[in-house]
Scaffold this motif. Structure first.
Motif, short mmCIF file in Angstrom:
data_model
loop_
_atom_site.label_atom_id
_atom_site.label_comp_id
_atom_site.label_asym_id
_atom_site.label_seq_id
_atom_site.Cartn_x
_atom_site.Cartn_y
_atom_site.Cartn_z
N ILE A 68 16.00 7.17 -2.68
CA ILE A 68 16.55 5.83 -2.96
C ILE A 68 15.41 4.83 -3.14
N PHE A 69 14.44 4.86 -2.23
CA PHE A 69 13.31 3.94 -2.33
C PHE A 69 12.53 4.18 -3.62
N GLY A 70 12.35 5.44 -3.96
CA GLY A 70 11.64 5.77 -5.21
C GLY A 70 12.41 5.31 -6.43
N LYS A 71 13.73 5.47 -6.42
CA LYS A 71 14.56 5.04 -7.55
C LYS A 71 14.51 3.52 -7.70
N LEU A 72 14.52 2.80 -6.56
CA LEU A 72 14.44 1.33 -6.62
C LEU A 72 13.10 0.86 -7.17
N ASN A 73 12.05 1.65 -6.97
CA ASN A 73 10.73 1.30 -7.48
C ASN A 73 10.45 1.90 -8.86
N SER A 76 9.31 8.56 -10.16
CA SER A 76 9.89 9.89 -10.37
C SER A 76 10.08 10.54 -9.00
N PRO A 77 10.93 11.57 -8.90
CA PRO A 77 11.07 12.27 -7.62
C PRO A 77 9.75 12.87 -7.12
N LYS A 79 6.74 11.52 -7.50
CA LYS A 79 5.95 10.45 -6.88
C LYS A 79 6.53 10.08 -5.52
N SER A 80 7.86 10.03 -5.41
CA SER A 80 8.49 9.76 -4.11
C SER A 80 8.10 10.84 -3.10
N PHE A 81 8.11 12.09 -3.55
CA PHE A 81 7.71 13.20 -2.68
C PHE A 81 6.26 13.02 -2.24
N GLY A 82 5.40 12.61 -3.16
CA GLY A 82 4.00 12.39 -2.82
C GLY A 82 3.81 11.29 -1.80
N VAL A 83 4.56 10.20 -1.94
CA VAL A 83 4.42 9.07 -1.03
C VAL A 83 5.00 9.39 0.35
N PHE A 84 6.19 9.95 0.40
CA PHE A 84 6.88 10.11 1.67
C PHE A 84 6.62 11.43 2.39
N ILE A 85 6.24 12.45 1.66
CA ILE A 85 6.00 13.74 2.30
C ILE A 85 4.51 14.02 2.41
#
Length: 99
Positions: A68-73, A76-77, A79-85
């Motif tokens: 959700i945070f990645g989609k709001l920003n 891509s999934p 990049k979200s995986f890179g930031v949060f995981i």
């Protein structure tokens, strides 16, 4: 920092589903209401399933928050995986070095 906040938010959001499912588990495993689980025949099984359930629900919540945070920003999934995981934050999140 963002990831730590997301973990705590995931734990907070997961509390209600874990409570509801644990009530069903106690009925299913014949755990007496208000009694110690160590005195019950299936007490350790209930406790093990509760911890496993908690970990699964918190992990699912964390992944959903990341997406959700990645989609709001507009990320891509991946990049979200890179930031949060993987904790690979964008360069503009870092403070500039003061010399």
């Amino acid at each position: 920092m963002v990831s730590v906040l997301m973990v705590w938010l995931s734990i907070f959001v997961a509390a209600y589903p874990v409570w509801v499912i644990s009530e069903y588990l106690s009925i299913l495993l014949n755990i007496a209401d208000g009694a110690s689980i160590t005195d019950q025949a299936n007490g350790w099984l209930w406790f093990t399933l509760l911890i496993l359930e908690f970990l699964i629900v918190v992990t699912v919540c964390y992944v959903l928050w990341a997406l959700i945070f990645g989609k709001l920003n507009g990320w891509s999934p991946q990049k979200s995986f890179g930031v949060f995981i993987k904790f690979k934050y964008p360069k503009h999140w870092y403070k500039a070095k003061v010399t």
